[in-house]
Scaffold this active site. Structure first.
Site, mmCIF file in Angstrom:
data_model
loop_
_atom_site.group_PDB
_atom_site.id
_atom_site.type_symbol
_atom_site.label_atom_id
_atom_site.label_comp_id
_atom_site.label_asym_id
_atom_site.label_seq_id
_atom_site.Cartn_x
_atom_site.Cartn_y
_atom_site.Cartn_z
ATOM 1 N N CYS A 114 0.825 -1.223 0.000
ATOM 2 C CA CYS A 114 0.000 0.000 0.000
ATOM 3 C C CYS A 114 0.856 1.268 0.000
ATOM 4 C CB CYS A 114 -0.928 0.003 1.200
ATOM 5 S SG CYS A 114 -1.923 -1.477 1.268
ATOM 6 N N HIS A 255 -3.214 7.022 2.144
ATOM 7 C CA HIS A 255 -3.676 5.705 1.703
ATOM 8 C C HIS A 255 -5.035 5.446 2.362
ATOM 9 C CE1 HIS A 255 -4.176 1.555 1.063
ATOM 10 N NE2 HIS A 255 -3.786 1.176 2.267
ATOM 11 N N ASN A 285 -10.211 -0.365 0.629
ATOM 12 C CA ASN A 285 -8.755 -0.239 0.544
ATOM 13 C C ASN A 285 -8.281 -0.835 -0.784
ATOM 14 O OD1 ASN A 285 -6.004 -0.711 0.733
ATOM 15 N ND2 ASN A 285 -6.068 -1.345 2.872
HETATM 16 N N1 ACO Z 1 -18.034 -8.105 11.182
HETATM 17 C C1 ACO Z 1 -18.445 -8.327 12.417
HETATM 18 N N2 ACO Z 1 -17.626 -8.595 13.445
HETATM 19 C C2 ACO Z 1 -16.293 -8.617 13.166
HETATM 20 C C3 ACO Z 1 -15.794 -8.404 11.881
HETATM 21 C C4 ACO Z 1 -16.711 -8.142 10.861
HETATM 22 N N3 ACO Z 1 -16.348 -7.919 9.599
HETATM 23 N N4 ACO Z 1 -14.455 -8.498 11.916
HETATM 24 C C5 ACO Z 1 -14.122 -8.764 13.194
HETATM 25 N N5 ACO Z 1 -15.244 -8.850 13.950
HETATM 26 C C6 ACO Z 1 -15.364 -9.117 15.378
HETATM 27 C C7 ACO Z 1 -14.166 -9.876 15.900
HETATM 28 O O1 ACO Z 1 -14.336 -11.261 15.708
HETATM 29 C C8 ACO Z 1 -14.181 -9.474 17.344
HETATM 30 O O2 ACO Z 1 -15.138 -10.241 18.022
HETATM 31 P P1 ACO Z 1 -14.751 -10.916 19.436
HETATM 32 O O3 ACO Z 1 -14.438 -9.759 20.332
HETATM 33 O O4 ACO Z 1 -16.004 -11.660 19.761
HETATM 34 O O5 ACO Z 1 -13.571 -11.778 19.125
HETATM 35 C C9 ACO Z 1 -14.677 -8.035 17.313
HETATM 36 O O6 ACO Z 1 -15.349 -7.881 16.059
HETATM 37 C C10 ACO Z 1 -13.574 -7.013 17.401
HETATM 38 O O7 ACO Z 1 -12.580 -7.389 16.479
HETATM 39 P P2 ACO Z 1 -11.247 -6.611 16.357
HETATM 40 O O8 ACO Z 1 -10.340 -7.279 15.358
HETATM 41 O O9 ACO Z 1 -10.708 -6.350 17.735
HETATM 42 O O10 ACO Z 1 -11.805 -5.262 15.740
HETATM 43 P P3 ACO Z 1 -11.092 -3.869 15.629
HETATM 44 O O11 ACO Z 1 -11.814 -2.874 16.422
HETATM 45 O O12 ACO Z 1 -9.611 -3.978 15.808
HETATM 46 O O13 ACO Z 1 -11.366 -3.524 14.112
HETATM 47 C C11 ACO Z 1 -10.262 -3.537 11.992
HETATM 48 C C12 ACO Z 1 -10.860 -4.386 13.104
HETATM 49 C C13 ACO Z 1 -11.348 -2.698 11.357
HETATM 50 C C14 ACO Z 1 -9.678 -4.478 10.943
HETATM 51 C C15 ACO Z 1 -9.161 -2.623 12.605
HETATM 52 O O14 ACO Z 1 -8.295 -3.384 13.381
HETATM 53 C C16 ACO Z 1 -8.398 -1.916 11.558
HETATM 54 O O15 ACO Z 1 -8.899 -1.047 10.889
HETATM 55 N N6 ACO Z 1 -7.089 -2.232 11.378
HETATM 56 C C17 ACO Z 1 -6.313 -1.690 10.324
HETATM 57 C C18 ACO Z 1 -6.450 -2.617 9.190
HETATM 58 C C19 ACO Z 1 -5.993 -2.018 7.903
HETATM 59 O O16 ACO Z 1 -6.228 -0.887 7.621
HETATM 60 N N7 ACO Z 1 -5.320 -2.856 7.132
HETATM 61 C C20 ACO Z 1 -4.847 -2.525 5.892
HETATM 62 C C21 ACO Z 1 -3.753 -1.486 6.017
HETATM 63 S S1 ACO Z 1 -2.348 -1.933 5.184
HETATM 64 C C22 ACO Z 1 -2.818 -2.146 3.678
HETATM 65 O O17 ACO Z 1 -3.507 -1.292 3.230
HETATM 66 C C23 ACO Z 1 -2.493 -3.384 2.918
#
Ligand code: ACO
Length: 330
Positions: A114, A255, A285
């Site tokens: 990215c 990004h 993304n």
């Molecule tokens: N729908 C519903 N529930 C979900 C989903 C979904 N799509 N995904 C995860 N959950 C659940 C999990 O299972 C978890 O449940 P649990 O507590 O019962 O285990 C709960 O939601 C919280 O999950 P987390 O992973 O802790 O959620 P978080 O608040 O961290 O959000 C997210 C996840 C959106 C992916 C966040 O971590 C994030 O934005 N990270 C950055 C990711 C990113 O931008 N990556 C790409 C950048 S690099 C590149 O571009 C290649």
């Protein structure tokens, strides 16, 4: 050695025609529109089917960028394709050169996930500064949907496909005012699209590896933490090299990974919301494509005007991150 200025003189973008909204995703994995929009800001993403090649969509974006810069394919000296998802592991830049008929151009791929667009911008700038090339077509294009695990709700909601391109040209005034690039392989395991293999014995004692790439794996929390800490730092550094401060920034073009990351970075830099370009809700993304796609839309909407100061920053797998400060236009 000559010291030649650089200008970003045109932009273009293209996405596959089919899109999938959050309600559609909820039919595939256990998720909801509410969860996805509140955690990421994403409402839909465009997805490419098998007949839509990365090279074709990238070439469409590139042709639009050339047109907006007032150049023809024959004017291009170098085509740089930032991608992690080429149609061919040997590279897709030459396929794009062929489609465009940019017969004079040297063409090659650059992989920095990215961060690819920002790394590509800086790479292109080096060729121009040293007088090697005058007109560079820089394309960021990715189709991560090919490599997403469509059963993993933690990652499949994030990604979409697309392409964006800019034209960089040698210019009397230098519009690229500062940049900074970083890599940290010690955190490589946060985000991978890894090759796994088994040995195939050719003759006793001589084996070769036979394998395939596995779907994307991501530690979302770690990537989030990394982005929110490192992106403001690197933008500050790039602004420092440019002798500028966040107050001088007209547009923050990050990004487009997640709206919460965009908001947190802008807040840390004290850059108001109305200066933050965001289209993550419509495209998700799109990896190396996301910055030029956002930039091109903002230019075509008349938001970004010639002379405006842009702070662009990419971040992602590697881990890699980078920032570039430039003024739009000649
Ligand atoms: N729908 C519903 N529930 C979900 C989903 C979904 N799509 N995904 C995860 N959950 C659940 C999990 O299972 C978890 O449940 P649990 O507590 O019962 O285990 C709960 O939601 C919280 O999950 P987390 O992973 O802790 O959620 P978080 O608040 O961290 O959000 C997210 C996840 C959106 C992916 C966040 O971590 C994030 O934005 N990270 C950055 C990711 C990113 O931008 N990556 C790409 C950048 S690099 C590149 O571009 C290649």
């Amino acid at each position: 050695m000559q010291n030649i200025g650089i200008a970003v003189t045109g932009s273009g973008s293209a996405v596959p025609s089919t899109f999938l909204d959050n309600h559609g995703l909820a039919e595939i994995v256990e998720t909801s529109d509410e969860w996805i929009t509140t955690r990421t800001g994403i409402r839909q993403r465009h997805l490419a089917k098998c007949s839509e090649s990365l090279s074709a969509i990238a070439a469409t974006a590139a042709a639009r960028a050339l047109e907006s810069a007032g150049l023809t394919a024959n004017d291009v000296d170098l085509i740089l394709l930032a991608t992690s998802t080429p149609d061919d592991l040997f590279g897709s830049a030459c396929q794009i050169q062929g489609i465009l008929g940019a017969n004079r151009a040297v063409a090659f791929d650059l992989t920095a996930a990215c961060s690819g667009f920002v790394f590509g911008l800086v790479t292109a700038a080096q060729y121009i500064r040293t007088g090697v090339f005058r007109n560079v077509l820089l394309i960021g294009a990715d189709m991560l949907s090919r490599w997403v695990d469509w059963e993993d709700r933690r990652s499949c909601v994030l990604f979409g496909d697309g392409a964006g391109a800019v034209v960089l040209q040698a210019n009397q005034s230098d519009r690229l005012l500062g940049f900074e690039l970083k890599s940290d392989g010690s955190q490589n395991s946060c985000l991978n699209l890894a090759y796994t293999c088994e040995d195939q014995e050719l003759i006793p004692g001589v084996s070769v590896s036979r394998g395939k790439f596995q779907p994307i794996t991501m530690n979302g929390k770690e990537v989030y933490r990394f982005a929110v800490q490192k992106v403001p730092e690197i933008i500050d550094k790039a602004l420092f090299h440019a002798n500028l401060s966040p107050d001088n920034v007209d547009w923050l073009v990050l990004h487009q990974a997640n709206q919460r990351i965009l908001d947190a970075v802008a807040q840390r830099l004290n850059i108001p919301e109305n200066k933050v370009i965001s289209n993550v809700s419509r495209y998700g993304n799109t990896s190396a494509a996301s910055i030029p796609l956002a930039l091109d839309e903002a230019v075509r909407e008349g938001k970004i005007q010639p002379g405006d100061m842009i702070a662009a920053s990419g971040f992602g797998a590697g881990l890699t991150w980078g920032a570039a400060i430039f003024q739009w236009g000649r």
